[in-house]
Design a protein around this motif. Structure first.
Motif, PDB file in Angstrom:
ATOM      1  N   ARG A   1       0.849  -1.189   0.000  1.00  0.00           N
ATOM      2  CA  ARG A   1       0.000   0.000   0.000  1.00  0.00           C
ATOM      3  C   ARG A   1       0.885   1.240   0.000  1.00  0.00           C
ATOM      4  NH1 ARG A   1      -2.143   1.007   6.140  1.00  0.00           N
ATOM      5  NH2 ARG A   1      -0.175   0.601   7.216  1.00  0.00           N
ATOM      6  N   PHE A   2       0.362   2.314  -0.532  1.00  0.00           N
ATOM      7  CA  PHE A   2       1.115   3.562  -0.592  1.00  0.00           C
ATOM      8  C   PHE A   2       1.200   4.200   0.781  1.00  0.00           C
ATOM      9  CE2 PHE A   2      -0.080   3.381  -5.124  1.00  0.00           C
ATOM     10  CZ  PHE A   2       1.197   3.534  -5.664  1.00  0.00           C
ATOM     11  N   ASP A   3       2.331   4.845   1.034  1.00  0.00           N
ATOM     12  CA  ASP A   3       2.526   5.617   2.241  1.00  0.00           C
ATOM     13  C   ASP A   3       2.599   7.099   1.846  1.00  0.00           C
ATOM     14  OD1 ASP A   3       2.986   6.284   4.868  1.00  0.00           O
ATOM     15  OD2 ASP A   3       5.150   5.964   4.742  1.00  0.00           O
ATOM     16  N   ALA A   4       1.877   7.934   2.506  1.00  0.00           N
ATOM     17  CA  ALA A   4       1.790   9.371   2.193  1.00  0.00           C
ATOM     18  C   ALA A   4       1.140   9.556   0.821  1.00  0.00           C
ATOM     19  CB  ALA A   4       3.168  10.009   2.285  1.00  0.00           C
ATOM     20  N   THR A   5       1.370  10.718   0.221  1.00  0.00           N
ATOM     21  CA  THR A   5       0.634  11.066  -0.999  1.00  0.00           C
ATOM     22  C   THR A   5       1.529  11.254  -2.216  1.00  0.00           C
ATOM     23  OG1 THR A   5       0.776  13.424  -0.429  1.00  0.00           O
ATOM     24  CG2 THR A   5      -1.172  12.202   0.343  1.00  0.00           C
ATOM     25  N   THR A   6       2.836  10.916  -2.099  1.00  0.00           N
ATOM     26  CA  THR A   6       3.732  11.134  -3.238  1.00  0.00           C
ATOM     27  C   THR A   6       3.558  10.089  -4.318  1.00  0.00           C
ATOM     28  OG1 THR A   6       5.503   9.808  -2.248  1.00  0.00           O
ATOM     29  CG2 THR A   6       5.443  12.175  -1.706  1.00  0.00           C
ATOM     30  N   GLY A   7       3.013   8.927  -3.971  1.00  0.00           N
ATOM     31  CA  GLY A   7       2.896   7.838  -4.937  1.00  0.00           C
ATOM     32  C   GLY A   7       4.201   7.123  -5.197  1.00  0.00           C
ATOM     33  N   LYS A   8       5.244   7.391  -4.397  1.00  0.00           N
ATOM     34  CA  LYS A   8       6.558   6.792  -4.608  1.00  0.00           C
ATOM     35  C   LYS A   8       7.026   5.944  -3.434  1.00  0.00           C
ATOM     36  CE  LYS A   8       8.169  10.446  -7.691  1.00  0.00           C
ATOM     37  NZ  LYS A   8       9.235  11.434  -7.984  1.00  0.00           N
ATOM     38  N   VAL A   9       6.236   5.888  -2.371  1.00  0.00           N
ATOM     39  CA  VAL A   9       6.639   5.118  -1.194  1.00  0.00           C
ATOM     40  C   VAL A   9       5.560   4.091  -0.905  1.00  0.00           C
ATOM     41  CG1 VAL A   9       7.286   5.178   1.235  1.00  0.00           C
ATOM     42  CG2 VAL A   9       7.870   7.106  -0.266  1.00  0.00           C
ATOM     43  N   ILE A  10       5.962   2.813  -0.860  1.00  0.00           N
ATOM     44  CA  ILE A  10       5.027   1.760  -0.502  1.00  0.00           C
ATOM     45  C   ILE A  10       5.472   1.123   0.797  1.00  0.00           C
ATOM     46  CG2 ILE A  10       4.325   1.271  -2.871  1.00  0.00           C
ATOM     47  CD1 ILE A  10       6.219  -1.098  -2.869  1.00  0.00           C
ATOM     48  N   GLN A  11       4.532   0.486   1.484  1.00  0.00           N
ATOM     49  CA  GLN A  11       4.847  -0.139   2.751  1.00  0.00           C
ATOM     50  C   GLN A  11       4.092  -1.453   2.883  1.00  0.00           C
ATOM     51  OE1 GLN A  11       1.625   2.404   5.418  1.00  0.00           O
ATOM     52  NE2 GLN A  11       3.773   2.803   5.671  1.00  0.00           N
ATOM     53  N   ASP A  12       4.508  -2.237   3.868  1.00  0.00           N
ATOM     54  CA  ASP A  12       3.882  -3.524   4.126  1.00  0.00           C
ATOM     55  C   ASP A  12       2.465  -3.304   4.668  1.00  0.00           C
ATOM     56  OD1 ASP A  12       3.770  -6.207   4.184  1.00  0.00           O
ATOM     57  OD2 ASP A  12       5.171  -6.507   5.844  1.00  0.00           O
ATOM     58  N   SER A  13       1.636  -4.351   4.601  1.00  0.00           N
ATOM     59  CA  SER A  13       0.287  -4.253   5.154  1.00  0.00           C
ATOM     60  C   SER A  13      -0.097  -5.571   5.796  1.00  0.00           C
ATOM     61  CB  SER A  13      -0.721  -3.895   4.056  1.00  0.00           C
ATOM     62  OG  SER A  13      -0.906  -4.981   3.168  1.00  0.00           O
ATOM     63  N   ALA A  14      -1.206  -5.545   6.545  1.00  0.00           N
ATOM     64  CA  ALA A  14      -1.684  -6.744   7.231  1.00  0.00           C
ATOM     65  C   ALA A  14      -2.553  -7.607   6.322  1.00  0.00           C
ATOM     66  CB  ALA A  14      -2.469  -6.356   8.477  1.00  0.00           C
ATOM     67  N   LEU A  15      -2.928  -7.104   5.146  1.00  0.00           N
ATOM     68  CA  LEU A  15      -3.779  -7.858   4.236  1.00  0.00           C
ATOM     69  C   LEU A  15      -2.934  -8.841   3.448  1.00  0.00           C
ATOM     70  CD1 LEU A  15      -6.554  -8.298   2.922  1.00  0.00           C
ATOM     71  CD2 LEU A  15      -5.927  -6.519   1.257  1.00  0.00           C
ATOM     72  N   LEU A  16      -3.324 -10.123   3.494  1.00  0.00           N
ATOM     73  CA  LEU A  16      -2.586 -11.185   2.817  1.00  0.00           C
ATOM     74  C   LEU A  16      -3.420 -11.749   1.676  1.00  0.00           C
ATOM     75  CD1 LEU A  16      -1.180 -13.104   5.926  1.00  0.00           C
ATOM     76  CD2 LEU A  16      -0.161 -11.176   4.686  1.00  0.00           C
ATOM     77  N   ILE A  17      -2.735 -12.047   0.571  1.00  0.00           N
ATOM     78  CA  ILE A  17      -3.392 -12.632  -0.603  1.00  0.00           C
ATOM     79  C   ILE A  17      -2.731 -13.972  -0.884  1.00  0.00           C
ATOM     80  CG2 ILE A  17      -3.999 -12.300  -3.018  1.00  0.00           C
ATOM     81  CD1 ILE A  17      -3.578  -9.316  -2.624  1.00  0.00           C
ATOM     82  N   ALA A  18      -3.508 -15.066  -0.861  1.00  0.00           N
ATOM     83  CA  ALA A  18      -2.957 -16.407  -1.077  1.00  0.00           C
ATOM     84  C   ALA A  18      -2.391 -16.531  -2.490  1.00  0.00           C
ATOM     85  CB  ALA A  18      -4.027 -17.461  -0.837  1.00  0.00           C
TER      86      ALA A  18
END
Length: 336
Positions: A227-244
């Protein structure tokens, strides 16, 4: 008896007392003339001392007078035309080469060192199968080492037998086998068998960020949605949502299921989302007939977006005059 052979193609010219014979239409370098053959013009003969090229001979001073464009014969009687003479010439050339140490002594595969009875000082010996080289010094063969070109074999394998000159790659570096004994199962950088040829370089500095570069975390949870972090559209981060991986089923890291949020106030959620609700009411004027006994009458309808709903209804009947009721009920059914 066998008659003497001769060569007489073309013509010759020679000055009186000259030592150079020139030919026209002749080829003397194909074996038709050799030193030791006899040149005859008319009744005068001379020994050929050298074949300069295909159209020139060298002889002793010519005593048969000036000759120009005349017929001739070369009597092919030179000692060089006999097998013994040819062999002697070849042996002489070999002896000269040996004396100059130009020819190495060859060591066979079943020998570990050169034959001590062979060779002279400064002469070399070589074993082609191994690349081992010796030089004779003071009457003794001295081992110099193994001289072989590189043989690139790709990534290191413990099952491959390596010998001197074999080059492998391992963990970003390259190594060359240096042990005189071939072997396998000795992984680099074991210094007994390998020498470092080229070492893996250090990680270089990060380059300038491009206009569309995205910077991610140093580590992440396997199968986690980014998922994106902040509003620049250039930083992504980990999330708790898992996709098999194979099924695409959704879950979350930790315990519990995935909370689904509808409306967080006391109003209806957006259409098609959890928390959406709808209602409809109607009233019937007094004296309106509901039709035949035990026959349903449509009173009101409500439109719903596709989804699963809890649906219910209520009806209030106030009888008037002499009317009576018995078994009033509400039926909720979908419209098709």
């Amino acid at each position: 008896m066998t008659a003497l052979t001769s060569y007489s193609t073309g013509t010759v010219s020679v000055a009186d007392g000259g030592t150079v014979v020139t030919g026209a239409g002749v080829i003397w370098t194909d074996g038709s003339a050799k030193p030791g053959d006899i040149l005859q013009v008319g009744n005068f003969q001379s020994i050929i001392s050298d074949v300069v090229d295909s159209g020139e001979l060298t002889i002793p001073p010519w005593g048969g007078g000036a000759q120009s464009g005349v017929a001739y014969k070369i009597w092919q009687v030179s000692p060089q035309r006999f097998a013994g003479a040819e062999a002697l010439t070849t042996v002489n050339r070999l002896v000269i080469a040996l004396n100059a140490r130009e020819i190495p002594v060859v060591v066979s595969d079943d020998e570990t060192v050169p034959d001590p009875s062979l060779g002279e000082d400064d002469q070399t010996a070589i074993q082609p199968s191994t690349g081992k080289v010796w030089v004779m010094s003071g009457g003794v063969w001295t081992y110099l080492g193994i001289y072989r070109g590189f043989r690139f074999t790709g990534a290191y394998s413990g099952a491959t037998t390596y010998s001197v000159g074999d080059v492998v790659t391992d963990a970003g570096s390259s190594y060359i086998w240096s042990n005189e004994t071939a072997g396998s199962g000795h992984a680099p950088p074991n210094a007994t068998y390998w020498e470092l040829l080229a070492e893996k370089g250090d990680v270089g500095p990060a380059g300038p960020a491009g206009s569309g570069d995205v910077d991610g975390p140093t580590s992440a949870t396997d199968n986690a949605a980014a998922r994106f972090d902040a509003t620049t559209g250039k930083v992504i981060q980990d999330s708790a949502l898992l996709i098999a991986d194979t099924t695409g089923a959704l879950s979350r890291s930790g315990s519990g299921g995935i909370p689904v949020q509808g409306s967080n106030t006391n109003d209806s959620a957006a259409s098609g989302y959890v928390g959406e609700y709808g209602s409809a009411t109607t009233s019937v004027s007094p004296g309106v007939s509901f039709g035949t006994t035990n026959t349903p009458v449509n009173l009101v309808s409500v439109s719903l977006a596709p989804g699963d709903y809890d649906v219910w209804g209520n009806a209030v009947y106030v009888p008037g005059g002499s009317s009576s009721t018995s078994g009033i009920g509400v039926i909720v059914r979908p419209a098709f």
